[in-house]
Scaffold this motif. Structure first.
Motif, PDB file in Angstrom:
ATOM      1  N   SER A   1      -8.412   3.251   5.649  1.00 30.60           N
ATOM      2  CA  SER A   1      -7.630   2.084   6.073  1.00 30.60           C
ATOM      3  C   SER A   1      -6.263   2.029   5.401  1.00 30.60           C
ATOM      4  N   TYR A   2      -5.246   1.683   6.196  1.00 31.45           N
ATOM      5  CA  TYR A   2      -3.887   1.464   5.697  1.00 31.45           C
ATOM      6  C   TYR A   2      -3.641  -0.042   5.606  1.00 31.45           C
ATOM      7  N   PRO A   3      -2.656  -0.461   4.811  1.00 32.63           N
ATOM      8  CA  PRO A   3      -2.334  -1.900   4.768  1.00 32.63           C
ATOM      9  C   PRO A   3      -1.856  -2.382   6.130  1.00 32.63           C
TER      10      PRO A   3
ATOM     11  N   LYS B   1     -10.451   9.004   0.335  1.00 35.27           N
ATOM     12  CA  LYS B   1      -9.928   7.666   0.049  1.00 35.27           C
ATOM     13  C   LYS B   1      -9.244   7.631  -1.305  1.00 35.27           C
ATOM     14  N   ALA B   2      -9.839   8.268  -2.296  1.00 33.98           N
ATOM     15  CA  ALA B   2      -9.254   8.288  -3.651  1.00 33.98           C
ATOM     16  C   ALA B   2      -7.890   8.969  -3.648  1.00 33.98           C
ATOM     17  N   ARG B   3      -7.790  10.088  -2.958  1.00 35.39           N
ATOM     18  CA  ARG B   3      -6.505  10.800  -2.889  1.00 35.39           C
ATOM     19  C   ARG B   3      -5.462   9.972  -2.118  1.00 35.39           C
ATOM     20  N   HIS B   4      -5.920   9.349  -1.024  1.00 35.87           N
ATOM     21  CA  HIS B   4      -5.016   8.497  -0.245  1.00 35.87           C
ATOM     22  C   HIS B   4      -4.470   7.359  -1.100  1.00 35.87           C
ATOM     23  N   GLU B   5      -5.343   6.686  -1.842  1.00 39.12           N
ATOM     24  CA  GLU B   5      -4.909   5.556  -2.671  1.00 39.12           C
ATOM     25  C   GLU B   5      -3.977   6.016  -3.784  1.00 39.12           C
ATOM     26  N   ALA B   6      -4.268   7.161  -4.383  1.00 42.70           N
ATOM     27  CA  ALA B   6      -3.406   7.686  -5.440  1.00 42.70           C
ATOM     28  C   ALA B   6      -2.005   7.976  -4.923  1.00 42.70           C
ATOM     29  N   ARG B   7      -1.921   8.480  -3.678  1.00 45.39           N
ATOM     30  CA  ARG B   7      -0.605   8.787  -3.093  1.00 45.39           C
ATOM     31  C   ARG B   7       0.161   7.526  -2.714  1.00 45.39           C
ATOM     32  N   THR B   8      -0.578   6.548  -2.155  1.00 45.72           N
ATOM     33  CA  THR B   8       0.116   5.404  -1.544  1.00 45.72           C
ATOM     34  C   THR B   8       0.303   4.207  -2.475  1.00 45.72           C
TER      35      THR B   8
ATOM     36  N   ALA C   1       6.222   7.105   7.170  1.00 45.27           N
ATOM     37  CA  ALA C   1       5.264   7.141   6.060  1.00 45.27           C
ATOM     38  C   ALA C   1       3.822   7.162   6.530  1.00 45.27           C
ATOM     39  N   TYR C   2       3.510   6.351   7.545  1.00 47.25           N
ATOM     40  CA  TYR C   2       2.121   6.273   8.015  1.00 47.25           C
ATOM     41  C   TYR C   2       1.710   7.570   8.713  1.00 47.25           C
TER      42      TYR C   2
END
Length: 709
Positions: A549-551, A592-599, A682-683
């Motif tokens: 999920s994205y914001p 998800k962890a990698r996505h959150e770390a990047r974003t 970005a998305y």
């Protein structure tokens, strides 16, 4: 028979609906109206025989063919009553507690009134509404005739702006005080927006006089349509009665897709609000209108701007529509403004038809570097699920369709040796169900694509009959809150078959099918079926929940099926497939962890999160100050917070910070945006990185398994 699945486009369905209409007047008796009688001015508003028969037809159609078939009983009557009162007085600013006490003796009788073709109570309530509204407008004009400067803006007092659940005013004296504050608030908003006292006075006097004039033009058909819609929409938000006039403009009134500018609108209390922009339409191409903007004025070319606050949606539609090539000017209050900021901009848009070619799927290549390697990912943007029915029926071998175009683009991208594909469905409001099914077939072996459960409980299975998948490579699908209907069917199928990673925002959640049935007087659109994914889950209400999920870039409590009153619930039925083991599941936690770390530090993601948080914080404020000094201080604080968010983003991107928030209007030439590279989105870029993460993790697992042998 016409069937509609998307927010705006017809679909072809496998079977027709045969509906028997009631054309017999069932001993209609006039009601004895016990509510306070309206003045003689409104006595001409009386139901006619055609309307009575139409109401009986609507009752019978909903009883026999609505998806839920809920009983028309006392409980339904109470819903109709509440819906009607809310429709007529959403901010509880016209009726008094005494009015409601008199109306309430009918609260549990509307089921009997409708079954007997008795429209008198509905008309009686509407007449009282007209009388109250007229009285309030005259009171407001009386205040303004004393002059704007007669208001004291140094007094410490507040106005309750969220009045959905406010107590009804006890009497006219309380209503007077409420309206004094309302007028004072309107003046203050315009003062803060930079208007002079004389201009404010002239604008508001003209606005209220225009509303009075239009009030006096009320027709019996206006009353009938409001009352019957309070009944119809107590079943679900997409069941709707159309008067004969509105039935002639089906595309506008059913989907609210405005001919000429390409914007989907809806009423929002006294305002007309933009819900969505039609891809490749004039409004979208102008880059000066956005979802949740409010249209407060409409002007024809160089003519005087007409203030449309307080107008009905269909009246605003008539002003905005016009001949192709002509110019319409819209005065817009941007959604990005603070809640109490009425600063507006004027946008000039040339009306034109949305061309099918401009909505066609298109490709690009996303170049990314990850783990020390260069990758190429194909991107296919699909603005809508389109099919040129006319060309197809005419035997044109080159007819345009989503599936045909995407198939060609996939071939071209594979020739460019891309490492995977991202399907971009952001803002895709749906379209042809046939195309959603056929597009699904490009990516799966043959099998079911969507289930349609009808009002009789029977489930029709739509399926891809072609053996083998056209594209078997890595796939991600990017969605957002404005991805709806056919988009949700495709994204849901890709998720259920474990064929693609779904990334982005929770989708719109429209999972119902409507049909339009002609009546003796007007038409009825009613919900007769519901979509289900092949997993058995409904797309209704909940939509598709992404794997990553994205914001959200819009407030999901304000936009989406779940934001609509009486929206049908999510549910599930028996699954149509038993898919193989989910290949993504072992990697989701790490993805998800990698996505959150990047974003977490990505400026675009941070900006989106913080902007939405600020918007939600401000919309939760239920009262506003009518003290000018306090109001200006509050406004300045909000604008400074908005400016800080904007400049934080600009600095992170190496752009010059702004000294103040920019407000474009038609006097500021709009510079056509340069084509944005996929890497700068970005998305989209993050979607590509998630897909590459998955491929890397999959390869690592395969190597580990190989070494283990």
């Amino acid at each position: 028979m016409r069937y509609y699945t998307a927010l705006r486009r017809p679909l072809e369905f496998k079977r027709s609906l045969t509906v028997g209409l009631v054309a017999l007047l069932l001993g209609v008796q006039a009601a004895t109206a016990t509510a306070k009688p309206a003045g003689n001015q409104w006595d001409y508003l009386q139901p006619d025989r055609d309307q009575v028969i139409a109401s009986l037809n609507v009752v019978e159609l909903l009883k026999r063919h609505h998806y839920n078939k809920p009983p028309l009983n006392d409980a339904r009557s109470a819903k109709i009553f509440d819906s009607y009162i809310k429709m007529l007085d959403p901010s509880r600013s016209y009726f008094t507690a005494g009015d409601l006490a008199e109306f309430k003796e009918w609260r549990n009788q509307f089921d009997d009134f409708l079954k007997n073709g008795n429209l008198e109570p509905g008309f009686a309530i509407y007449k009282v509404h007209l009388e109250r509204l007229q009285s309030r407008l005259q009171y407001a004009l009386g205040l303004l005739e004393k002059g704007v400067d007669s208001f004291d803006f140094t007094v410490d007092e507040e106005l309750l702006v969220d009045r959905e659940n406010a107590a009804w005013s006890k009497d006219e004296r309380e209503l007077d005080d409420l309206w004094r504050k309302r007028v004072k608030d309107e003046i203050l908003r315009l003062k803060i927006a930079g208007k002079e006292s004389k201009a404010i006075e002239e604008l508001l006097i003209k606005r209220y006089k225009n509303q009075l004039s239009r009030l006096e033009q009320t027709r019996g058909e206006d009353v009938f349509q409001a009352y019957i819609n309070a009944f119809a929409q107590s079943y679900d938000p997409h069941t709707q009665y159309l008067s004969p006039d509105n039935a002639e403009n089906f595309d506008i009134n059913m989907s609210l897709s405005l001919e000429g500018i390409g914007a989907v609108l809806q009423s929002d209390n006294e305002y007309v609000k933009v819900v969505r922009l039609v891809p490749a339409g004039p409004a979208e191409k102008s880059k000066q209108i956005a979802p949740a903007d409010k249209i407060v004025g409409v002007g024809q070319n160089n003519e005087e701007m007409v203030d449309v606050i307080g107008w009905r949606l269909d009246e605003v539609v008539k002003l905005i529509r016009g001949p192709k090539g002509s110019v319409v000017r819209l005065e817009v209050v941007p959604a990005s403004n603070a809640p109490n900021d009425q600063s507006s901009k004027t946008v000039a848009i040339t009306r034109e038809a949305v061309k099918l070619e401009e909505q066609a799927a298109k490709k690009s290549v996303l170049n990314l570097q990850q783990d020390g390697r260069d990758y190429k990912l194909g991107v296919i943007e699909i603005p809508a699920f389109y099919l040129d029915f006319k060309a197809l029926r005419a035997g044109d071998k080159d007819y345009k369709s989503t599936t045909r175009d995407v198939k060609k683009l996939l071939t071209e991208l594979e020739q460019e040796k891309v490492d995977g594909i991202v399907i971009d469905l952001r803002n895709n409001g749906g379209g042809s169900l046939q195309e959603a099914t056929e597009l699904t077939g490009l990516f799966i072996d043959k099998g079911p694509t969507v289930l349609v459960r009808n009002s009789d409980g029977r489930v029709d299975v739509l399926a891809d009959e072609q053996q083998g998948a056209f594209y078997k490579g890595p796939l991600a699908v990017l969605v957002n809150r404005l991805s709806a209907s056919a988009s949700e069917i495709f994204a849901g199928a890709m998720q259920d078959y474990h064929r693609a990673l779904i990334v982005g925002g929770q989708t719109f959640g429209k999972g119902t099918v409507q049909t339009v049935q002609p009546l003796n007087h007007g038409e009825l659109k009613l919900t007769l079926a519901k979509f289900y994914r092949v997993s058995g889950q409904s797309t209704q209400h909940q939509g598709v929940i992404p794997d990553i999920s994205y914001p959200a870039d819009v407030d999901t409590k304000e936009i989406g099926e779940s934001a609509l009153p009486e929206a049908m619930p999510w549910d599930s039925i028996r699954a149509a497939i038993s898919p193989d083991m989910n290949p993504f599941k072992p990697f989701l936690a790490e993805l998800k962890a990698r996505h959150e770390a990047r974003t977490n530090e990505n400026p675009d993601f941070v900006f989106t999160r913080d902007r939405l948080a600020l918007t939600q914080e401000l919309t939760h404020e239920t009262t506003i100050s009518l003290n000018e000094e306090k109001r200006r201080a509050q406004q300045e604080l909000i604008e400074n917070r908005q400016l800080t968010l904007e400049n934080t983003l600009r600095k992170a991107k190496g752009e010059e910070p702004l000294a103040k928030l920019e407000r474009e209007d038609e006097t500021t030439p709009h510079i056509e945006d340069k084509k944005i590279k996929p890497e700068d989105d970005a998305y989209l870029s993050e979607s590509g990185r998630i897909l590459l993460d998955y491929l890397g993790l999959q390869d690592a697992m395969a190597k580990t398994s190989s070494n283990g042998r």
